[in-house]
Design an enzyme around this catalytic site. Structure first.
Site, PDB file in Angstrom:
ATOM      1  N   PHE A 391       0.798  -1.228   0.000  1.00  0.00           N
ATOM      2  CA  PHE A 391       0.000   0.000   0.000  1.00  0.00           C
ATOM      3  C   PHE A 391       0.830   1.277   0.000  1.00  0.00           C
ATOM      4  O   PHE A 391       0.413   2.302   0.563  1.00  0.00           O
ATOM      5  CB  PHE A 391      -0.980   0.010   1.185  1.00  0.00           C
ATOM      6  CG  PHE A 391      -1.643  -1.311   1.419  1.00  0.00           C
ATOM      7  CD1 PHE A 391      -2.321  -1.958   0.393  1.00  0.00           C
ATOM      8  CD2 PHE A 391      -1.575  -1.944   2.645  1.00  0.00           C
ATOM      9  CE1 PHE A 391      -2.914  -3.196   0.589  1.00  0.00           C
ATOM     10  CE2 PHE A 391      -2.165  -3.182   2.855  1.00  0.00           C
ATOM     11  CZ  PHE A 391      -2.832  -3.815   1.820  1.00  0.00           C
ATOM     12  N   CYS A 392       2.003   1.242  -0.631  1.00  0.00           N
ATOM     13  CA  CYS A 392       2.896   2.408  -0.656  1.00  0.00           C
ATOM     14  C   CYS A 392       3.139   2.937   0.756  1.00  0.00           C
ATOM     15  O   CYS A 392       3.260   4.144   0.991  1.00  0.00           O
ATOM     16  CB  CYS A 392       2.341   3.507  -1.567  1.00  0.00           C
ATOM     17  SG  CYS A 392       2.316   3.045  -3.309  1.00  0.00           S
ATOM     18  N   ALA A 393       3.209   2.005   1.687  1.00  0.00           N
ATOM     19  CA  ALA A 393       3.552   2.320   3.078  1.00  0.00           C
ATOM     20  C   ALA A 393       4.386   1.149   3.589  1.00  0.00           C
ATOM     21  O   ALA A 393       4.077   0.539   4.609  1.00  0.00           O
ATOM     22  CB  ALA A 393       2.303   2.522   3.923  1.00  0.00           C
TER      23      ALA A 393
END
Length: 481
Positions: A391-393
């Site tokens: 999740f781009c985290a």
């Protein structure tokens, strides 16, 4: 020019939100009309079903109201700020009115500026480019990459993931108290996690930042679509968000807040619109006088439709009422969390615990399943769209899953084959346009997949898990339960 012509031409009637038998019951309130609500998709097992869009945290569907407003304006399209013609003046009026609408939506203070950008990522990179010399930035490892990575030219202190609200505030206070030298500082924090959906103690973090002489920017990409955001009430210096998460089309975002650092910085882009005056020098060079308004960082022909669509979404959400939207979303959250709690193999990811306030974003893993395989089965067999990956985290998800950077799993491209463990998760997210049936179908699908397994064979193709097909496109056969 008066704003009246633009309002007459380009503002479509508000779309009816509707209600069921008991408007006081959030479970009975109807979702806001969104594009795609009647789209049907094929199932690999045969037949079609209405698509359940449960990936709002990535991009929310556009509100029908927004689309209608944009369609009403489209015939009157004109370039802003530069034309003497009626349509150019009307478009300029509409563009600047959109700025005022967004300022009202965010509770901007006197002297605050609203700059239109491409996205939250663009907004935070703009602010990063405007930092004063020797500025130190403090950011938790829990941030989305849009707010974790832009500070490449600053001294950055990355803070460990907190496990309570108090821990978050105390961690920040200790870091700020220890900073040397005592120069300019900026704290960057999310309002709601794009992984867990949990709300962060923004007001308390702002107070801690200001008590130590630092400023604070709020990444509201996941907060603004779900809760009212007021700069003055939260006492933050800037806020950034994206239109495509706020029920508007892709391609526009906002950075709003204090003007001084923005006015003192070199323009984010150099070009027309950012410059007030350009003159040749005797030595053959040029002298440039830059604007000190928001135009300073809006060089080039602006995305008028993008700005107007954001303003339309802001009006629609305000008219619907955040109190009502929040209550209905809490009902959907309870439905999903209660359903997942009935499946022992499901582990919901959380920083602050089950009782933490949150928005409609829930990530989880399923014992015995690769998350990409599970998400593919939800789509192919049930017509449900969710997200899988990190999740781009990446630092946050790895922390929550207890994994290392060497384990397979990345944003949107898991490397493990179906059935193999990969360091990624499944995220379901929803909002103002989500019908009850979508989350109820999701809960049933999770229970069936865990109990009975997938009904189809899947394989990895170009980093994605997809239904297995032969050369003619026909399915090769159902997997054994």
């Amino acid at each position: 020019m008066s704003a009246r012509p633009a309002a007459q031409v380009a503002t479509a009637p508000a779309a009816a939100t509707g209600s069921a038998t008991d408007p006081a019951d959030p479970a009975c309130a109807a979702p806001l009309p969104v594009l795609g609500r009647d789209v049907t998709v094929p199932l690999v097992t045969g037949g079609e079903v209405t698509y359940a869009a449960l990936d709002y945290a990535a991009s929310a569907p556009a509100l029908q109201r927004v689309w209608d407003d944009v369609a009403a304006y489209a015939p009157y399209y004109g370039s802003v700020h530069r034309g003497a013609g009626y349509l150019s003046q009307l478009s300029t009026d509409l563009f600047e009115n959109a700025r005022r609408t967004v300022a009202d939506f965010l509770g901007c203070r006197e002297g605050d500026q609203v700059v239109f950008t491409r996205s939250t990522t663009d907004s935070l990179n703009l602010l990063a480019a405007a930092l004063p010399a020797d500025c130190q930035v403090f950011v938790f490892e829990t941030e989305h990459h849009a707010s974790l990575l832009p500070w490449r030219d600053a001294r950055v202190t990355y803070l460990d993931a907190p496990r309570t609200h108090d821990d978050a505030v105390h961690t920040l206070e200790r870091a700020l108290a220890d900073r040397e030298p005592h120069g300019p500082a900026l704290v960057c924090v999310t309002g709601a996690s794009n992984v867990t959906g949990e709300l962060w103690p923004v007001r308390e973090l702002a107070a801690a930042a200001h008590a130590h002489g630092a400023r604070i920017v709020l990444d509201a990409a996941q907060l603004a679509p779900h809760h009212a955001v007021d700069l003055a009430e939260l006492d933050v210096d800037w806020v950034a968000f994206s239109g495509h998460k706020l029920y508007a089309p892709f391609g526009a975002g906002v950075l709003a807040g204090r003007a001084d650092w923005l006015q003192e910085a070199e323009p984010y882009l150099a070009g027309g619109g950012a410059s007030r005056k350009v003159a040749r020098r005797a030595d053959g060079g040029v002298d440039v006088e830059w604007h000190d308004t928001a135009a300073r960082h809006e060089a080039g022909s602006p995305n008028v439709i993008g700005a107007y669509s954001i303003a339309s979404a802001c009006r629609a959400l305000q008219e619907a009422g955040f109190d009502s939207l929040v209550e209905r979303e809490r009902h959907l959250i309870r439905t999903v969390r209660a359903g997942l709690a009935e499946v022992p193999q499901v582990r919901v990811l959380s920083l602050f615990g089950d009782d933490a306030p949150r928005v409609g974003v829930i990530s989880f893993v399923v014992d015995g399943w690769n998350s990409s395989h599970f998400a593919a089965a939800l789509s192919a067999e049930y017509g449900i769209g969710v997200r899988d990956g990190l999740f781009c985290a990446h630092p946050l998800v790895r922390t929550l899953l207890g994994g290392t950077s060497e384990e397979p799993g990345e944003c949107g491209a898991p490397e493990a084959a179906p059935g193999e463990r990969s360091l990624n998760a499944i995220r379901v997210s929803f909002g103002a346009g989500t019908p009850d049936e979508h989350v109820e179908r999701f809960v049933r699908a999770v229970k069936e997949l865990v109990a009975d397994g997938a009904r189809w064979n899947y394989r990895t193709e170009d980093g994605r898990c997809v239904p297995d097909t032969d050369a003619t496109g026909a399915a090769t056969g159902a997997a054994a339960a």
